[in-house]
Design an enzyme around this catalytic site. Structure first.
Site, PDB file in Angstrom:
ATOM      1  N   THR A 378       0.895  -1.138   0.000  1.00 24.24           N
ATOM      2  CA  THR A 378       0.000   0.000   0.000  1.00 24.24           C
ATOM      3  C   THR A 378       0.931   1.183   0.000  1.00 24.24           C
ATOM      4  O   THR A 378       2.135   1.019   0.192  1.00 24.24           O
ATOM      5  CB  THR A 378      -0.854  -0.067   1.284  1.00 24.24           C
ATOM      6  OG1 THR A 378      -1.628  -1.248   1.232  1.00 24.24           O
ATOM      7  CG2 THR A 378      -1.719   1.133   1.492  1.00 24.24           C
ATOM      8  N   ASN A 398      -3.697  -3.550  -2.396  1.00 19.28           N
ATOM      9  CA  ASN A 398      -3.633  -4.551  -1.333  1.00 19.28           C
ATOM     10  C   ASN A 398      -2.276  -5.252  -1.356  1.00 19.28           C
ATOM     11  O   ASN A 398      -1.317  -4.737  -0.836  1.00 19.28           O
ATOM     12  CB  ASN A 398      -4.792  -5.543  -1.380  1.00 19.28           C
ATOM     13  CG  ASN A 398      -4.840  -6.365  -0.102  1.00 19.28           C
ATOM     14  OD1 ASN A 398      -4.444  -5.867   0.947  1.00 19.28           O
ATOM     15  ND2 ASN A 398      -5.291  -7.593  -0.166  1.00 19.28           N
ATOM     16  N   GLU A 417      -8.098  -6.636  -3.497  1.00 27.14           N
ATOM     17  CA  GLU A 417      -8.673  -6.123  -2.241  1.00 27.14           C
ATOM     18  C   GLU A 417      -9.730  -7.052  -1.655  1.00 27.14           C
ATOM     19  O   GLU A 417     -10.055  -6.947  -0.473  1.00 27.14           O
ATOM     20  CB  GLU A 417      -9.287  -4.753  -2.514  1.00 27.14           C
ATOM     21  CG  GLU A 417      -9.169  -3.779  -1.365  1.00 27.14           C
ATOM     22  CD  GLU A 417      -7.745  -3.359  -1.124  1.00 27.14           C
ATOM     23  OE1 GLU A 417      -7.271  -3.551  -0.004  1.00 27.14           O
ATOM     24  OE2 GLU A 417      -7.103  -2.855  -2.068  1.00 27.14           O
ATOM     25  N   SER A 449     -11.009  -2.003   6.049  1.00 28.52           N
ATOM     26  CA  SER A 449      -9.613  -1.621   5.818  1.00 28.52           C
ATOM     27  C   SER A 449      -8.950  -1.239   7.137  1.00 28.52           C
ATOM     28  O   SER A 449      -9.624  -0.949   8.125  1.00 28.52           O
ATOM     29  CB  SER A 449      -9.590  -0.416   4.871  1.00 28.52           C
ATOM     30  OG  SER A 449      -8.286   0.097   4.740  1.00 28.52           O
ATOM     31  N   SER A 450      -7.618  -1.198   7.121  1.00 32.48           N
ATOM     32  CA  SER A 450      -6.877  -0.641   8.253  1.00 32.48           C
ATOM     33  C   SER A 450      -6.231   0.689   7.884  1.00 32.48           C
ATOM     34  O   SER A 450      -5.535   1.293   8.710  1.00 32.48           O
ATOM     35  CB  SER A 450      -5.773  -1.614   8.684  1.00 32.48           C
ATOM     36  OG  SER A 450      -6.321  -2.846   9.073  1.00 32.48           O
ATOM     37  N   GLY A 470       1.076  -1.160   5.424  1.00 32.78           N
ATOM     38  CA  GLY A 470       1.463  -2.176   6.401  1.00 32.78           C
ATOM     39  C   GLY A 470       0.334  -3.124   6.782  1.00 32.78           C
ATOM     40  O   GLY A 470       0.392  -3.775   7.820  1.00 32.78           O
ATOM     41  N   GLY A 471      -0.722  -3.174   5.956  1.00 31.07           N
ATOM     42  CA  GLY A 471      -1.819  -4.100   6.248  1.00 31.07           C
ATOM     43  C   GLY A 471      -2.395  -3.820   7.614  1.00 31.07           C
ATOM     44  O   GLY A 471      -2.614  -2.669   7.986  1.00 31.07           O
TER      45      GLY A 471
HETATM   46  O1  DON Z   1      -6.928  -1.741   3.384  1.00 30.27           O
HETATM   47  C1  DON Z   1      -6.155  -2.433   4.039  1.00 30.27           C
HETATM   48  O2  DON Z   1      -6.139  -2.453   5.251  1.00 30.27           O
HETATM   49  C2  DON Z   1      -5.137  -3.280   3.302  1.00 30.27           C
HETATM   50  N1  DON Z   1      -5.632  -3.617   1.999  1.00 30.27           N
HETATM   51  C3  DON Z   1      -3.843  -2.527   3.224  1.00 30.27           C
HETATM   52  C4  DON Z   1      -2.760  -3.306   2.544  1.00 30.27           C
HETATM   53  C5  DON Z   1      -1.397  -2.878   2.872  1.00 30.27           C
HETATM   54  O3  DON Z   1      -1.166  -1.994   3.636  1.00 30.27           O
HETATM   55  C6  DON Z   1      -0.309  -3.645   2.239  1.00 30.27           C
HETATM   56  N2  DON Z   1       0.965  -3.016   2.427  1.00 30.27           N
HETATM   57  N3  DON Z   1       1.840  -3.234   3.136  1.00 30.27           N
END
Ligand code: DON
Length: 579
Positions: A378, A398, A417, A449-450, A470-471
């Site tokens: 991301t 994603n 996503e 989402s985060s 960072g997910g």
């Molecule tokens: O929206 C979200 O929370 C995830 N799709 C974010 C993905 C993400 O940060 C991947 N990168 N490190």
């Protein structure tokens, strides 16, 4: 003071413990970038230049955010995108704030069990690889709404730099090359993606080599000329729908035609006299950051010290409780009644504090709600202009390079996503998140989402702009940067570079970045009952701006630069650029 006796005992115990040589291992950070008129911090240096050029030409922070968004789709294609979606938090100079949700929606033909086999078991990779993983993209619609409502320049002006980089190519530096090398294996699986991102010999482009993307240039030019209809109603949507149909996906023209951006009220909360303005559902980010901050507010973090066992203890416990709420209670606001008010209530935070044992780690499985059974990339960027308009954007495909597929002729990488939905209650997703029914798949629904694009204000003025990829860890990365500035007095670069810890309720593990805690601290935490996992890699790429000085100390003394920007030292290709 609201500290309970129990807490005070814990505090003094922690202090005693932390007086042993047990501070975290902090490396020196470079000085933040300075600017008097504006600051643009992104994960790719060319995109930062694009943003600053827009500001210099008289565009505002929203204009710059749109231009950067399109530029990153070209020069940072592992996360920058027009085939994905994201969030924009805007805090205007007159004090108004707003939030644009241009995240992906589930296709109309999506079903709750679409990633399960006939025995009800998740099919490996189905929500991550190829067209079935793709949510309906929102970035083009989002950028256009931002520009029309809050920008000042034409779409053509803002898209021109991205089109030029796609058409003429850009030369890769070390950070760029590393990102392409990381995606090479994934991109090789899709002939259209491989034709763009890999050389004729099948190898990724290296340092000093030039990558041009003529198909993407054509798609961007069409959008520039005709607006979002070129993407949602024209040849681009047709090409994506056709490829999806041919390769196992379910995207239909109707999905594109009815895509609409939502303008929402940001989540706000107070923390030690600062106002946090962040992402509302369908992000969990703002709610969970605020919930954690509310819990932490009555612990004396600055006294306990950065990286001490006492600080890590209370932070992890606050995270543990907040992630239970994240994973069980939150979802798309059009589908789920989100208990935002309850989760943001300071009384609810007190209830959580009362349950935290001052001496012992909590146990995640004891917090299991009834009926219950995150890779890369991301990208986040932070921008502020001469008038003090502040914009925080986090957007994404994603996973790194998303679903790894490009519809022939479009040059557009598509997201994966759909993996952010609950495939099945209790089954972890890409980020190990174990989620529930509130985030189950439904047609047109947006996965939880985060992403947490955040603006912090003080006395009605912008103070900090912050966010990260960072997910599931985005929330704790953003939180820790805020706490490092406000509680620990770090300057913006130190606050972002400081080693990170993360806990997300399940698994019941405290993740620690390499050299993040001293061995003594690790032993103290283990003695309290924590299971630590010492990661072999860092995580996140925060991008932040502090206003009025590089740290609280400098702000208080006066005389600091107006804008102080910091790109995470973990972001190899990024740059904080002021002017
Ligand atoms: O929206 C979200 O929370 C995830 N799709 C974010 C993905 C993400 O940060 C991947 N990168 N490190």
């Amino acid at each position: 003071m609201q500290l309970t006796r129990r807490t005070l005992i814990a505090v003094s115990l922690s202090l005693t413990l932390t007086l042993t040589p047990s501070a975290a291992v902090f490396a020196a950070s470079p000085a933040p970038a300075k600017g008097e008129h504006g600051m643009v911090v992104t994960a790719q240096h060319l995109a930062s230049e694009v943003g600053v050029d827009v500001l210099k030409k008289g565009g505002n922070a929203v204009d710059a955010a749109v231009a950067v968004g399109y530029a990153l789709a070209v020069v940072y294609p592992n996360a920058g995108n027009i085939g994905g979606g994201g969030f924009m938090t805007i805090r205007l100079k007159d004090g108004r704030s707003t939030f644009l949700d241009f995240r992906e929606r589930a296709p109309l033909a999506a079903t709750k069990t679409m990633y399960l086999d006939k025995d009800g078991k998740p099919v490996k990779g189905a929500s991550l690889d190829g067209y079935l993983a793709v949510g309906v993209p929102g970035s083009v619609a989002g950028f256009e709404m931002a520009r029309q409502k809050y920008g000042t320049l034409t779409r053509q002006d803002l898209m021109a730099p991205a089109i030029a980089y796609a058409r003429d190519g850009f030369v890769l530096n070390q950070g760029d090359a590393a990102s392409f090398a990381g995606g090479a294996e994934r991109l090789a699986k899709d002939p259209a993606a491989a034709a763009i991102f890999l050389k004729k010999d099948g190898k990724p482009y290296g340092i000093g080599e030039k990558l041009a993307q003529p198909d993407l240039a054509a798609s961007l030019s069409a959008i520039s000329e005709k607006g979002p209809d070129a993407f949602y109603k024209g040849a681009i949507a047709d090409a994506i729908v056709k490829a999806s149909g041919a390769k196992g996906g379910i995207l239909a023209k109707g999905d594109f035609e009815q895509y609409a951006v939502r303008e929402l009220k940001p989540v706000t909360c107070s923390y030690r006299g600062y106002e946090i303005i962040s992402s509302p559902p369908p992000s969990s980010g703002g709610v969970i950051i605020c919930e954690i901050l509310n819990v932490l507010e009555l612990y004396p973090l600055s006294y306990l010290g950065a990286g001490s066992a006492g600080t890590v203890h209370v932070m992890v416990e606050a995270m543990r409780y907040a992630y239970v709420d994240r994973n069980s209670a939150l979802g798309d606001p059009d589908f789920v009644d989100n208990p935002v008010e309850k989760l943001l209530d300071k009384g609810y935070a007190k209830d959580i504090r009362d349950k935290i044992d001052p001496f012992r780690a909590g146990v995640s499985k004891d917090l299991m709600p009834k009926g219950f059974g995150e890779s890369k990339e991301t990208t986040h960027y932070s921008i502020i202009d001469k008038d003090g308009n502040a914009v925080a954007v986090t957007y994404t495909l994603n996973g790194s390079f998303g679903a790894g597929v490009v519809a022939d002729g479009t040059g557009i990488l598509l997201n994966n996503e759909m993996d952010d939905f609950t495939q099945k209650p209790g089954v972890p997703n890409l980020y190990g998140l174990v989620q529930g029914e509130a985030n189950a798949i439904e047609p047109k629904k947006t996965p939880l989402s985060s992403m947490s694009p955040t603006v912090v204000t003080k006395d009605g003025k912008p103070f900090m702009v912050i966010g990260s990829p960072g997910g599931s860890r985005i929330i704790t990365i953003t939180l820790e940067a805020i706490v490092n500035v406000i509680d620990h007095g770090m300057n913006i670069q130190e606050a972002i570079d400081a080693p990170r810890i993360h806990h997300q309720w399940l698994p019941d593990t405290v993740y620690v970045e390499p050299f993040g805690l001293s061995p003594d601290t690790e032993r103290l935490l283990a003695g309290m009952g924590y299971h630590l996992e010492l990661a072999d890699k860092t995580w996140g790429q925060a991008a932040g701006i502090l206003v009025g000085g590089k740290s609280l100390d400098e702000i208080e003394k006066g005389g600091g630069a107006r804008y102080n920007g910091a790109i995470d030292s973990r972001a190899a290709a990024g740059e904080a650029l002021g002017y």
